[in-house]
Design a protein around this motif. Structure first.
Motif, PDB file in Angstrom:
ATOM      1  N   LEU A 333      44.657  34.509  45.631  1.00  0.00           N
ATOM      2  CA  LEU A 333      45.121  33.162  45.952  1.00  0.00           C
ATOM      3  C   LEU A 333      43.966  32.168  46.039  1.00  0.00           C
ATOM      4  O   LEU A 333      44.157  30.964  45.843  1.00  0.00           O
ATOM      5  CB  LEU A 333      45.891  33.187  47.282  1.00  0.00           C
ATOM      6  CG  LEU A 333      46.535  31.885  47.742  1.00  0.00           C
ATOM      7  CD1 LEU A 333      47.592  31.405  46.754  1.00  0.00           C
ATOM      8  CD2 LEU A 333      47.149  32.046  49.137  1.00  0.00           C
ATOM      9  N   GLU A 336      43.545  29.437  43.459  1.00  0.00           N
ATOM     10  CA  GLU A 336      44.537  28.357  43.332  1.00  0.00           C
ATOM     11  C   GLU A 336      44.116  27.132  44.132  1.00  0.00           C
ATOM     12  O   GLU A 336      44.364  27.038  45.330  1.00  0.00           O
ATOM     13  CB  GLU A 336      45.913  28.850  43.809  1.00  0.00           C
ATOM     14  CG  GLU A 336      46.415  30.090  43.107  1.00  0.00           C
ATOM     15  CD  GLU A 336      46.668  29.863  41.634  1.00  0.00           C
ATOM     16  OE1 GLU A 336      46.919  28.706  41.237  1.00  0.00           O
ATOM     17  OE2 GLU A 336      46.631  30.842  40.878  1.00  0.00           O
ATOM     18  N   SER A 337      43.498  26.192  43.434  1.00  0.00           N
ATOM     19  CA  SER A 337      43.017  24.985  44.121  1.00  0.00           C
ATOM     20  C   SER A 337      44.015  23.839  44.073  1.00  0.00           C
ATOM     21  O   SER A 337      43.873  22.857  44.806  1.00  0.00           O
ATOM     22  CB  SER A 337      41.691  24.531  43.492  1.00  0.00           C
ATOM     23  OG  SER A 337      41.869  24.280  42.096  1.00  0.00           O
ATOM     24  N   ILE A 339      47.424  23.973  44.586  1.00  0.00           N
ATOM     25  CA  ILE A 339      48.612  24.100  45.430  1.00  0.00           C
ATOM     26  C   ILE A 339      48.314  23.446  46.772  1.00  0.00           C
ATOM     27  O   ILE A 339      47.269  23.706  47.387  1.00  0.00           O
ATOM     28  CB  ILE A 339      48.993  25.579  45.633  1.00  0.00           C
ATOM     29  CG1 ILE A 339      49.281  26.239  44.283  1.00  0.00           C
ATOM     30  CG2 ILE A 339      50.211  25.714  46.541  1.00  0.00           C
ATOM     31  CD1 ILE A 339      49.588  27.723  44.371  1.00  0.00           C
ATOM     32  N   HIS A 341      48.145  22.410  50.699  1.00  0.00           N
ATOM     33  CA  HIS A 341      47.752  23.283  51.805  1.00  0.00           C
ATOM     34  C   HIS A 341      48.955  23.942  52.469  1.00  0.00           C
ATOM     35  O   HIS A 341      48.935  25.146  52.756  1.00  0.00           O
ATOM     36  CB  HIS A 341      46.946  22.494  52.842  1.00  0.00           C
ATOM     37  CG  HIS A 341      46.604  23.300  54.059  1.00  0.00           C
ATOM     38  ND1 HIS A 341      45.643  24.288  54.034  1.00  0.00           N
ATOM     39  CD2 HIS A 341      47.121  23.285  55.322  1.00  0.00           C
ATOM     40  CE1 HIS A 341      45.561  24.841  55.236  1.00  0.00           C
ATOM     41  NE2 HIS A 341      46.433  24.261  56.032  1.00  0.00           N
ATOM     42  N   THR A 343      52.110  24.528  51.354  1.00  0.00           N
ATOM     43  CA  THR A 343      52.765  25.522  50.507  1.00  0.00           C
ATOM     44  C   THR A 343      51.860  26.730  50.297  1.00  0.00           C
ATOM     45  O   THR A 343      52.319  27.877  50.305  1.00  0.00           O
ATOM     46  CB  THR A 343      53.134  24.903  49.150  1.00  0.00           C
ATOM     47  OG1 THR A 343      53.906  23.721  49.369  1.00  0.00           O
ATOM     48  CG2 THR A 343      53.928  25.873  48.313  1.00  0.00           C
ATOM     49  N   ARG A 344      50.596  26.488  50.123  1.00  0.00           N
ATOM     50  CA  ARG A 344      49.631  27.573  49.940  1.00  0.00           C
ATOM     51  C   ARG A 344      49.634  28.520  51.131  1.00  0.00           C
ATOM     52  O   ARG A 344      49.467  29.733  50.982  1.00  0.00           O
ATOM     53  CB  ARG A 344      48.251  26.948  49.740  1.00  0.00           C
ATOM     54  CG  ARG A 344      47.117  27.930  49.533  1.00  0.00           C
ATOM     55  CD  ARG A 344      45.804  27.142  49.583  1.00  0.00           C
ATOM     56  NE  ARG A 344      44.657  28.015  49.585  1.00  0.00           N
ATOM     57  CZ  ARG A 344      44.030  28.417  48.494  1.00  0.00           C
ATOM     58  NH1 ARG A 344      44.444  28.023  47.313  1.00  0.00           N
ATOM     59  NH2 ARG A 344      42.981  29.212  48.576  1.00  0.00           N
ATOM     60  N   SER A 345      49.874  27.995  52.324  1.00  0.00           N
ATOM     61  CA  SER A 345      49.858  28.826  53.532  1.00  0.00           C
ATOM     62  C   SER A 345      51.011  29.821  53.570  1.00  0.00           C
ATOM     63  O   SER A 345      51.014  30.739  54.386  1.00  0.00           O
ATOM     64  CB  SER A 345      49.914  27.941  54.785  1.00  0.00           C
ATOM     65  OG  SER A 345      51.206  27.384  54.970  1.00  0.00           O
ATOM     66  N   THR A 509      51.500  28.394  39.681  1.00  0.00           N
ATOM     67  CA  THR A 509      50.113  28.738  39.955  1.00  0.00           C
ATOM     68  C   THR A 509      49.279  28.483  38.709  1.00  0.00           C
ATOM     69  O   THR A 509      49.804  28.372  37.599  1.00  0.00           O
ATOM     70  CB  THR A 509      49.991  30.227  40.333  1.00  0.00           C
ATOM     71  OG1 THR A 509      50.368  31.032  39.202  1.00  0.00           O
ATOM     72  CG2 THR A 509      50.893  30.567  41.512  1.00  0.00           C
TER      73      THR A 509
END
Length: 759
Positions: A333, A336-337, A339, A341, A343-345, A509
């Motif tokens: 993960l 993936e820059s 996405i 913060h 949603t990334r969590s 992604t």
């Protein structure tokens, strides 16, 4: 102390290094030594990632140049005669078995390929014959183990179990009981265990996922005898099952003479109590609690509580792991820059899942660090934010699914009424020729798409380039003499991702690649919430293509079940609901294509067979909503509009009535690798609609002879009347080169003409 480990790690590399190296080797751009060195670097990186995450045992032997089942076929000398010396277990023999061709050796027909259980991973099917002889060559496995030991790693070698390997094999030639080969196969496993023990290995992982299936009594009985023979060695064995609960095999599994048992507690979480009640006191239980098949972050607090309860019963006999191999998860993960913060969590890829396993283990061991406690807090926040997010639930979409009527799930009239109307409208010859959809995706096409995505070229420049490519593809097809054309799909990066990018409810992604087969990697979209279509997705391209030719051009769509199965699904609702949402979105697209003058529309469903639950008692429920979803997507058109679908690498025998219930006017299937054997099911069922059995294997660079295609179609005509048969490749042509495609299709069209002249 409890122990942390995984069952396997993605083998492709965090930037798909293995894919590019393998393909470069096939193309003669690098030497075999350079390929071997790249593989070694990928393995070392994978091991280091898992070690740094804090895992206690690192799996070794999960690496494969093409497929881990094929690795075992080579290790046992199960090499079909057409590939030469059965003792030639080199990497080129492996590639010839997988794809029919390698940099050295004579080309030959590739082995069959099919789906690995209920996943989108494909394996090369072992070929078994009566009185099969086996010969052990464990050189590759032992070399990898020595590599890991040299790096100071605490390793756990991985073997595919003897019963699962046999179960996956296919009989060639005279029929016989595959279990008759077991007595000759088990000593090879015993030898491997001895070799690993001599290297100082303490634990070996033996995968037997068929324990999640409905097994005949003879196969159930074979487990006890097999593992009684293997327990004679000093090495400890961890027997692993995954992808489903044990069900009626639970008693068998817990009592096998092994030192530990791994179970999938994501798919089989309801079995934890009977497992704890029946597990012998000497045996380790490996709890697969972190989902190896999806990308959602684990609820660490909930899992810590669950595992703490289990540990009270088992004490130090509890291991913590992923539910299955992380082969099905993207690598990292951290790549993936783009996405946001929040949603990334909500996400965790393979690297992050390793950390989750280690954190859970330290928490139940009472050795949690401050960072581990912070990880639990972060997990709690992610779970709460996801549950409350407005990105997830859309009442209008849910309402449309609720409002579905029975009439929307069927075509207006039966096929026998539709067929003459379509025949009159399309005016196609006997044995009509077509392709499955995609044509070669050249470097120029990919570069143009990439430039447009980055904003380096304008929309007008991009569309002009795509239109030029469509015209080129159409000209090729017309010159070859194909009857039904396709636009070639140059605008599409992937048959699922392309649609997901245009549907609301998806997340994407940049580097979420997973292996599908060999060097083929896919980047599944993530179903984030309720799904709807904000605008037409394919109409413009199909309409443009149809305007360039007087021949019919198929509109090309990916079906609802396949989009669902080849995406990472939601876990908060039943998958049937997401599938019906997709079906309604596609129904709108189908109706718009028909209105734009497209008379043939193909809705591909290659994934419908792989979605089957592992237990037959659950099949009907799944197939009912899967077939309903397809019919909803196709049900809004006139009788004269011809609906096609495509399926590949599946055994249809046991679900043929559901395939027929989909009511596609034409179905195309993979049939060349199986030498038309798949048509047995269609013949015995008296399949009523038209069918295009794939006449050549597009996954091999070998160009088929016209005579071989003619022979295959003549075999097909022994099963079904010529009036029902189409002539087409077995899959899309995206991965092939233009010279290969032109030569193969030229021979295919010539074969169709021969067939017509003989009819």
């Amino acid at each position: 102390m409890s122990v942390s480990h995984t069952l396997g790690f993605p083998r492709i590399g965090n930037k798909r290094q293995l894919k590019f190296a393998v393909e470069a080797y096939w193309q003669g751009k690098i030497t075999q030594q350079q390929l071997l060195e790249e593989g070694q670097q990928v393995r070392a990186s994978n091991w280091q990632t898992q070690q740094q995450a804090g895992l206690d045992y690192i799996p070794v032997g999960d690496f494969a140049w093409y497929d881990h089942v094929l690795n075992h076929s080579l290790m046992f000398g199960a090499i079909p005669e057409r590939f030469g010396d059965a003792s030639a277990t080199d990497i080129d023999t492996l590639f010839r078995m997988a794809r029919g061709q390698a940099p050295s050796g004579q080309p030959a027909a590739a082995c069959e390929m099919t789906k690995w259980f209920n996943t989108n991973y494909h394996y090369i099917v072992p070929e078994l014959k009566k009185n099969q002889t086996f010969k052990l060559d464990s050189t590759l496995l032992l070399a990898e183990v020595k590599e890991a030991l040299a790096l100071g790693l605490k390793t756990k070698p991985v073997l595919l179990g003897p019963l699962t390997w046999l179960w996956l094999g296919k009989i060639k030639g005279e029929d016989f009981d595959k279990l008759s080969l077991l007595d000759d196969l088990v000593p090879l496993y015993a030898s491997v265990l001895s070799q690993l023990s001599d290297l100082g290995i303490e634990w070996v992982q033996i995968d037997e996922p068929i324990l999640s299936l409905d097994l005949p009594p003879s196969w159930q009985q074979a487990f006890e005898g097999t593992y009684n023979k293997l327990q004679a060695h000093p090495i400890k064995t961890l027997l692993t099952t995954y992808y489903g609960p044990l069900g009626d095999n639970l008693g068998l599994a817990v009592n096998l003479p092994v030192d530990g048992l791994h179970v999938d507690l994501v798919e089989g979480k309801e079995e934890i109590t009977p497992l704890l009640d029946r597990l012998p006191r000497y045996k380790v239980l490996s709890a697969g609690v972190v989902n190896g098949r999806n990308i959602w972050r684990a609820d660490l607090t909930r899992l810590t509580d669950t595992l703490a309860t289990v540990r009270e019963r088992l004490e130090d006999r509890l291991w913590v792991s992923s539910s299955c191999s992380l082969l099905h998860s993207p690598v990292d993960l951290d790549s993936e820059s783009d996405i946001n913060h929040q949603t990334r969590s909500w996400l965790a890829f393979a690297k992050q899942k390793c950390t989750e396993i280690a954190v859970l283990t330290r928490n139940i061991n009472g050795t949690a660090t401050a960072a581990d406690k912070a990880a639990l807090t972060d997990s709690d926040l992610a779970v709460a934010s996801k549950a409350a997010s407005s990105l997830i639930h859309k009442p209008a979409v849910q309402g449309r699914v609720s409002a579905l009527t029975e009439s929307m799930t069927y075509r207006a009239t039966p096929f026998k009424t539709r067929k003459p109307l379509q025949k009159e409208k399309l005016d196609l010859p006997l044995y009509p020729t077509t392709t499955i959809g995609s044509f070669p995706q050249t470097a120029d096409i990919r570069r143009t798409r990439r430039q447009f995505k980055k904003g380096e070229i304008s929309l007008q420049s991009y569309e002009t380039a795509m239109e030029k490519e469509i015209q080129t593809v159409l000209q090729h097809q017309e010159a070859l003499g194909l009857d039904v054309l396709v636009h070639g799909e140059p605008e599409r990066n992937d048959m699922v991702e392309y649609f997901g990018e245009q549907l609301d409810g998806f997340l994407f992604t940049g580097f979420g690649w997973v292996q599908s087969y060999g060097s083929r990697c896919v980047k599944p979209p993530i179903i984030l919430g309720d799904i709807e279509r904000p605008a037409p997705m394919t109409v413009k391209w199909s309409q443009f293509a149809q305007q360039q030719t007087s021949k019919p051009v198929k509109g090309m769509l990916t079906g609802p079940v396949t989009i669902l199965r080849w995406s990472f699904p939601r876990e908060d609702i039943d998958q049937s609901q997401s599938c019906l949402q997709l079906a309604l979105a596609l129904r709108d697209e189908v109706v718009d294509l028909e209105s734009a003058g497209i008379d043939i529309i193909q809705i591909d469903e290659p994934a419908i067979r792989e979605g089957l639950p592992l237990r037959k008692k659950d099949w009907a429920t799944y197939l009912d909503w899967a077939v309903k979803s397809f019919r909803v997507s196709a049900g809004g058109v006139k009788d004269s509009t011809q609906i096609h679908t495509h399926m590949c690498y599946s055994d249809f025998n046991e679900i043929i009535e559901y395939i027929a219930a989909m009511d596609a006017d034409v179905i195309s299937i993979e049939a060349s690798r199986s030498d038309m054997e798949l048509l047995n099911a269609f013949e015995q069922f008296h399949y009523p609609n038209d069918i295009g059995p794939g006449v050549y294997d597009i996954h091999s660079p070998n160009v088929p002879e016209s005579s071989s295609i003619t022979t295959l179609m003549q075999k097909a005509a022994e099963h079904l009347p010529p009036e029902q048969l189409w002539v087409n490749p077995d899959c899309g042509l995206k991965t092939r080169s233009w010279p290969e495609v032109d030569a193969a299709l030229k021979n295919m069209v010539a074969a169709a003409k021969t067939l017509r002249s003989c009819s």
